[in-house]
Design a protein around this motif. Structure first.
Motif, PDB file in Angstrom:
ATOM      1  N   ASP A 145       0.841  -1.206   0.000  1.00 50.04           N
ATOM      2  CA  ASP A 145       0.000   0.000   0.000  1.00 50.04           C
ATOM      3  C   ASP A 145       0.873   1.251   0.000  1.00 50.04           C
ATOM      4  OD1 ASP A 145      -2.152   1.749   0.240  1.00 50.04           O
ATOM      5  OD2 ASP A 145      -2.307   1.497   2.410  1.00 50.04           O
ATOM      6  N   GLY A 146       1.949   1.221   0.785  1.00 53.07           N
ATOM      7  CA  GLY A 146       2.857   2.356   0.835  1.00 53.07           C
ATOM      8  C   GLY A 146       3.625   2.557  -0.459  1.00 53.07           C
ATOM      9  N   ASP A 198       0.468   6.712   2.106  1.00 58.04           N
ATOM     10  CA  ASP A 198       0.246   5.610   3.036  1.00 58.04           C
ATOM     11  C   ASP A 198       1.545   4.981   3.528  1.00 58.04           C
ATOM     12  OD1 ASP A 198      -2.419   6.052   2.718  1.00 58.04           O
ATOM     13  OD2 ASP A 198      -2.842   4.255   1.542  1.00 58.04           O
ATOM     14  N   LYS A 247      -2.371   7.267   8.591  1.00 58.39           N
ATOM     15  CA  LYS A 247      -1.306   7.834   7.767  1.00 58.39           C
ATOM     16  C   LYS A 247      -0.279   8.538   8.658  1.00 58.39           C
ATOM     17  CE  LYS A 247      -4.487   8.632   3.908  1.00 58.39           C
ATOM     18  NZ  LYS A 247      -5.186   9.638   3.085  1.00 58.39           N
ATOM     19  N   LYS A 275      -7.040   7.550   7.706  1.00 60.78           N
ATOM     20  CA  LYS A 275      -6.654   6.147   7.622  1.00 60.78           C
ATOM     21  C   LYS A 275      -6.014   5.822   6.277  1.00 60.78           C
ATOM     22  CE  LYS A 275     -10.561   4.666  10.494  1.00 60.78           C
ATOM     23  NZ  LYS A 275     -11.792   3.846  10.495  1.00 60.78           N
ATOM     24  N   THR A 276      -5.120   4.843   6.303  1.00 64.37           N
ATOM     25  CA  THR A 276      -4.578   4.312   5.059  1.00 64.37           C
ATOM     26  C   THR A 276      -5.624   3.421   4.402  1.00 64.37           C
ATOM     27  OG1 THR A 276      -3.659   2.319   6.088  1.00 64.37           O
ATOM     28  CG2 THR A 276      -2.276   4.299   6.089  1.00 64.37           C
ATOM     29  N   ARG A 277      -5.396   3.095   3.151  1.00 65.78           N
ATOM     30  CA  ARG A 277      -6.346   2.232   2.441  1.00 65.78           C
ATOM     31  C   ARG A 277      -6.426   0.858   3.083  1.00 65.78           C
ATOM     32  NH1 ARG A 277      -4.129   5.930  -0.606  1.00 65.78           N
ATOM     33  NH2 ARG A 277      -5.256   6.909  -2.345  1.00 65.78           N
TER      34      ARG A 277
END
Length: 231
Positions: A58-59, A65, A91, A117-119
């Motif tokens: 994701d990052g 993220d 995040k 929030k991150t995904r």
């Protein structure tokens, strides 16, 4: 589950003298906690790896993220500060901004905001998977599998100042009556009443009955988790 939650808050939870009387549960509960936590870590180790990879991927795909896999924060267990472990769902920039601009020293206020929030974090929280690293807190003896959830230091100190000792009396849990009854917690009196109900159970039930009580709380928690609504 009959938790006697209809009764009013017990006096000992607001009596400063009684607030010093921490509950030391039977060794059977401590053994059960550690055995079950170790078993869960072994069984879920592939899931730990997959979650860590998902956070990293994701990052790589979304620069906002990026950040560490794990997040550590100070929480309180029976008056003692310990480091609570979680998979990071917030995040890094949002965490930093909250500390600098709003003075937050914990991320709890950010966990309800989707933009923070991150995904992957949104998905992890939906299934309570971000809390899995706390199995290591259970193994270390900082937490139990079942008990009142641990609070950040400022929130803990605020309640203590108000004469409310529910977070001091008992070792905190990975889950509890509040989480096991998420859909009806408000109707049952709210988190304070449910936490106090579990405190009464630890005071009054024998070791075997308390163990069975914990198993039922864990089973009810899994029923809530199956709905994918988070805890």
């Amino acid at each position: 589950m009959d938790c006697n939650t209809q009764s009013t808050s017990q006096a000992y939870d607001r009596d400063p003298a009684a607030g010093e009387e921490m509950i030391h549960v039977h060794p059977l509960k401590a053994v059960f906690d550690k055995v079950m936590a170790l078993f869960a870590v072994v069984v879920l180790s592939p899931l730990f790896v997959l979650i860590a990879l998902a956070i990293k991927i994701d990052g790589w795909l979304h620069s906002e993220d990026q950040g560490p896999v794990y997040y550590k924060e100070d929480r309180v267990s029976q008056g003692r500060v310990f480091r609570l472990y979680k998979f990071r769902v917030i995040k890094t920039a949002a965490m930093k901004a909250a500390r600098q601009e709003k003075g937050y020293d914990h991320v709890k206020p950010l966990e309800k905001g989707g933009d923070s929030k991150t995904r992957v974090g949104c998905w992890l929280q939906r299934w309570y998977l971000d809390e899995l690293p706390q199995l290591f807190n259970v193994l270390k003896g900082d937490m139990s599998l079942v008990g009142p959830r641990p609070w950040p230091v400022p929130m803990y100190e605020k309640e203590i100042a108000q004469g409310i000792y529910r977070k001091r009396l008992l070792r905190p849990g990975l889950t509890g009556l509040v989480q096991a009854h998420k859909d009806e917690a408000v109707a049952m009196g709210g988190s304070l009443v449910l936490d106090e109900a579990y405190i009464r159970a630890c005071r009054t039930l024998g070791p075997v009955r308390l163990l069975l009580f914990d198993l039922r709380v864990i089973a009810d928690t899994f029923k809530i988790l199956a709905k994918g609504q988070g805890l």
